[in-house]
Design a protein around this motif. Structure first.
Motif, short mmCIF file in Angstrom:
data_model
loop_
_atom_site.label_atom_id
_atom_site.label_comp_id
_atom_site.label_asym_id
_atom_site.label_seq_id
_atom_site.Cartn_x
_atom_site.Cartn_y
_atom_site.Cartn_z
N ASN A 348 -24.84 45.42 -29.56
CA ASN A 348 -24.90 45.48 -28.10
C ASN A 348 -26.18 44.87 -27.52
O ASN A 348 -26.31 44.77 -26.30
N TRP A 349 -27.12 44.47 -28.36
CA TRP A 349 -28.43 44.07 -27.86
C TRP A 349 -28.63 42.56 -27.80
O TRP A 349 -29.67 42.11 -27.32
N LEU A 350 -27.66 41.78 -28.28
CA LEU A 350 -27.74 40.32 -28.19
C LEU A 350 -26.58 39.76 -27.38
O LEU A 350 -25.49 40.37 -27.35
N PRO A 351 -26.75 38.61 -26.75
CA PRO A 351 -25.64 38.00 -26.00
C PRO A 351 -24.47 37.68 -26.94
O PRO A 351 -24.66 37.35 -28.10
N MET A 352 -23.26 37.81 -26.38
CA MET A 352 -22.07 37.45 -27.15
C MET A 352 -22.15 35.98 -27.56
O MET A 352 -22.58 35.13 -26.79
N GLY A 353 -21.76 35.69 -28.81
CA GLY A 353 -21.81 34.33 -29.33
C GLY A 353 -23.11 33.99 -30.02
O GLY A 353 -23.25 32.89 -30.59
N SER A 354 -24.08 34.91 -29.99
CA SER A 354 -25.35 34.67 -30.69
C SER A 354 -25.10 34.60 -32.19
O SER A 354 -24.20 35.24 -32.73
N VAL A 355 -25.94 33.82 -32.86
CA VAL A 355 -25.86 33.71 -34.32
C VAL A 355 -27.14 34.29 -34.90
O VAL A 355 -28.25 33.96 -34.45
N ILE A 356 -26.97 35.21 -35.86
CA ILE A 356 -28.12 35.81 -36.54
C ILE A 356 -27.99 35.59 -38.04
O ILE A 356 -26.89 35.52 -38.58
N GLN A 357 -29.12 35.47 -38.66
CA GLN A 357 -29.17 35.32 -40.12
C GLN A 357 -29.52 36.69 -40.69
O GLN A 357 -30.56 37.25 -40.37
N VAL A 358 -28.63 37.22 -41.50
CA VAL A 358 -28.83 38.55 -42.09
C VAL A 358 -29.02 38.37 -43.59
O VAL A 358 -28.06 38.00 -44.30
N ASP A 359 -30.24 38.59 -44.03
CA ASP A 359 -30.58 38.39 -45.44
C ASP A 359 -30.10 37.03 -45.94
O ASP A 359 -29.55 36.88 -47.03
N GLY A 360 -30.29 36.00 -45.09
CA GLY A 360 -29.98 34.63 -45.47
C GLY A 360 -28.57 34.18 -45.15
O GLY A 360 -28.25 32.99 -45.34
N VAL A 361 -27.71 35.03 -44.64
CA VAL A 361 -26.32 34.69 -44.31
C VAL A 361 -26.15 34.69 -42.79
O VAL A 361 -26.58 35.64 -42.12
N ASN A 362 -25.52 33.64 -42.23
CA ASN A 362 -25.32 33.54 -40.79
C ASN A 362 -24.08 34.32 -40.35
O ASN A 362 -23.00 34.20 -40.95
N TYR A 363 -24.26 35.12 -39.26
CA TYR A 363 -23.17 35.88 -38.66
C TYR A 363 -23.16 35.61 -37.16
O TYR A 363 -24.22 35.41 -36.55
N THR A 364 -21.95 35.65 -36.57
CA THR A 364 -21.81 35.44 -35.12
C THR A 364 -21.49 36.77 -34.45
O THR A 364 -20.64 37.54 -34.94
N VAL A 365 -22.16 37.04 -33.32
CA VAL A 365 -21.91 38.27 -32.57
C VAL A 365 -20.64 38.07 -31.74
O VAL A 365 -20.62 37.25 -30.81
N VAL A 366 -19.55 38.81 -32.09
CA VAL A 366 -18.27 38.67 -31.39
C VAL A 366 -17.75 40.01 -30.87
O VAL A 366 -16.72 40.05 -30.21
N ASP A 367 -18.47 41.11 -31.19
CA ASP A 367 -17.90 42.42 -30.87
C ASP A 367 -19.00 43.37 -30.40
O ASP A 367 -20.20 43.14 -30.62
N ARG A 368 -18.57 44.41 -29.68
CA ARG A 368 -19.47 45.47 -29.23
C ARG A 368 -19.07 46.78 -29.92
O ARG A 368 -18.04 46.87 -30.58
N GLY A 369 -19.92 47.80 -29.75
CA GLY A 369 -19.62 49.09 -30.35
C GLY A 369 -20.18 50.23 -29.54
O GLY A 369 -20.51 50.09 -28.36
N GLY A 370 -20.33 51.38 -30.18
CA GLY A 370 -20.85 52.56 -29.51
C GLY A 370 -22.32 52.42 -29.15
O GLY A 370 -22.96 51.39 -29.42
#
Length: 407
Positions: A348-370
């Motif tokens: 919930n803390w990054l804009p939708m569509g942002s890309v983050i590298q998690v332990d060297g792997v790229n993930y796209t923010v596509v969902d929200r949660g609690g």
């Protein structure tokens, strides 16, 4: 011609008359002297009999004889104070009568023996100086066997100066009255909780707040700031320092307020900078490799290349994880268990569509949660292998690098 025979008789009569006059004068003088002497031996003494005073003229020198002359007797336990009396000169003799006073509180009557002169003094002597007599005034005289009705005491606890006072107060007493009862005074800045004008209630706890202040001068560090710039020639995650930051310093004078010994507040009175801080200039890589850039360098306090220590969990497309089973994410992307891994995350803390590298792997923010996913660094990684695999992978800490902000 003179009668020689009568002359001696007349002379004799004159002598007898003169003798009689002299005798009368002597007798009068003796009587007057005796009377004035008796009057000169009398003196005035004031007798205070349990608050009631009388003045007597007496020749006696012993206090008991003087009381007897005034028709006053002492009981077995009455007390006599003659410190203000001088025999033959006067002064005051004080009689303190031991009287029985019955205190009626509610339906209970308790008998007390007191030496007090007035009702108010009697209540104080008994230890009920916080009580109020309902059928007498405080200044009314005490008499043996009297029944004094008082209001039922309100029990309060007073905390002051590391002391605890358990007190009984009148039902219409205020916090200020309780302080007076305990002999506790307030300084100019001191206060109480509850406030002084508050009417007490049974079981109330009152705390005296002692307020003190001091002036303190200290040397403080001025933290340097960091200015981040991007360098498209460096990969995401790379960085370099162009100008090293340095902390500054200043001398500050504070007025510090303490309440019951604990710091309550501090007010800055003056300050002077002794060393200015140096801003750090930092360049971070913006080269995203196969991630298409969108030109956004920073947003909502986050910037490209920013490294964040995070925490991850896993979820799948089932109704247990999502609360529904249609597989629709908040961004409109469709997910289902068994699909090829799309490398999606929910946060919930990054804009939708942002890309983050998690332990060297790229993930796209596509969902929200609690609400838990609103905390910085908190992510939920989509796991297409299903619910059991989510449990197996569990939770943990991770290193996150921001590769892109938004679509």
């Amino acid at each position: 011609m003179i009668n020689e025979t009568a002359a001696p008789s007349l002379k004799r009569a004159a002598r007898l008359a003169a003798a009689a006059v002299i005798s009368f004068v002597l007798i009068f003088c003796i009587f007057a002297t005796t009377a004035f002497a008796g009057m000169a031996m009398q003196y005035d003494v004031v007798i205070d009999d349990n608050g009631a005073q009388m003045t007597v003229a007496t020749e006696e020198t012993e206090p008991i004889d003087i009381l007897s002359e005034a028709n006053l007797t002492l009981g077995e336990h009455d007390r006599l104070d003659i410190s203000g009396f001088t025999a033959g000169e006067g002064g005051i003799i004080i009689i303190d009568r031991l009287n029985t006073v019955n205190i009626e509180s509610g339906s209970v009557i308790t008998e007390y023996q007191v030496y007090a002169d007035t009702v108010g003094e009697a209540l104080a002597e008994i230890g009920l100086d916080g009580q109020k007599a309902l059928n007498y005034e405080d200044g009314d005289a005490v008499h043996d066997g009297m029944v004094v009705r008082v209001s039922a005491p309100v029990k309060v606890t007073l905390y002051a100066d590391s002391n605890t006072y358990e007190l009984g107060a009148a039902d219409d007493a205020t916090v200020e009255d309780v302080l007076a009862l305990a002999g506790v005074t307030l300084g100019a800045d001191d206060y109480t909780e509850p406030q002084l004008g508050t009417t007490v209630e049974d079981g109330m706890q009152i705390t005296v707040m002692r307020v003190t202040t001091e002036t303190q001068t200290v040397t403080e560090t001025i933290k340097h700031s960091t200015k981040t710039k991007t360098d498209s020639s460096m990969e995401i995650g790379e960085s370099r320092i162009e100008t090293k930051g340095e902390d500054g310093s200043r001398i500050v004078t504070y007025k510090i307020t303490y309440v019951n010994g604990e710091e309550q507040s501090r007010k800055e009175l003056s300050s002077s900078t002794t060393k200015k801080p140096v801003t750090e200039i930092k360049y971070v890589g913006s080269k995203a490799g196969d991630v298409k850039p969108n030109g956004v360098q920073s947003k909502n306090g986050y910037y490209l290349g920013q490294k964040i220590t995070g925490k991850y969990t896993h979820y799948c497309a089932c109704s247990i994880c999502c609360g529904k089973n249609d597989g629709m994410t908040a961004s409109g992307k469709k997910i289902y268990n068994g699909m090829p891994n799309p490398y999606y995350v929910a946060c919930n803390w990054l804009p939708m569509g942002s890309v983050i590298q998690v332990d060297g792997v790229n993930y796209t923010v596509v969902d929200r949660g609690g609400s838990g996913l609103s905390k910085k660094g908190r992510i939920d990684i989509y796991t297409p292998e299903g619910h059991a695999e989510c449990y197996r992978r569990g939770t943990g800490k991770c290193e996150i690098v921001i590769v892109r902000l938004g679509w």
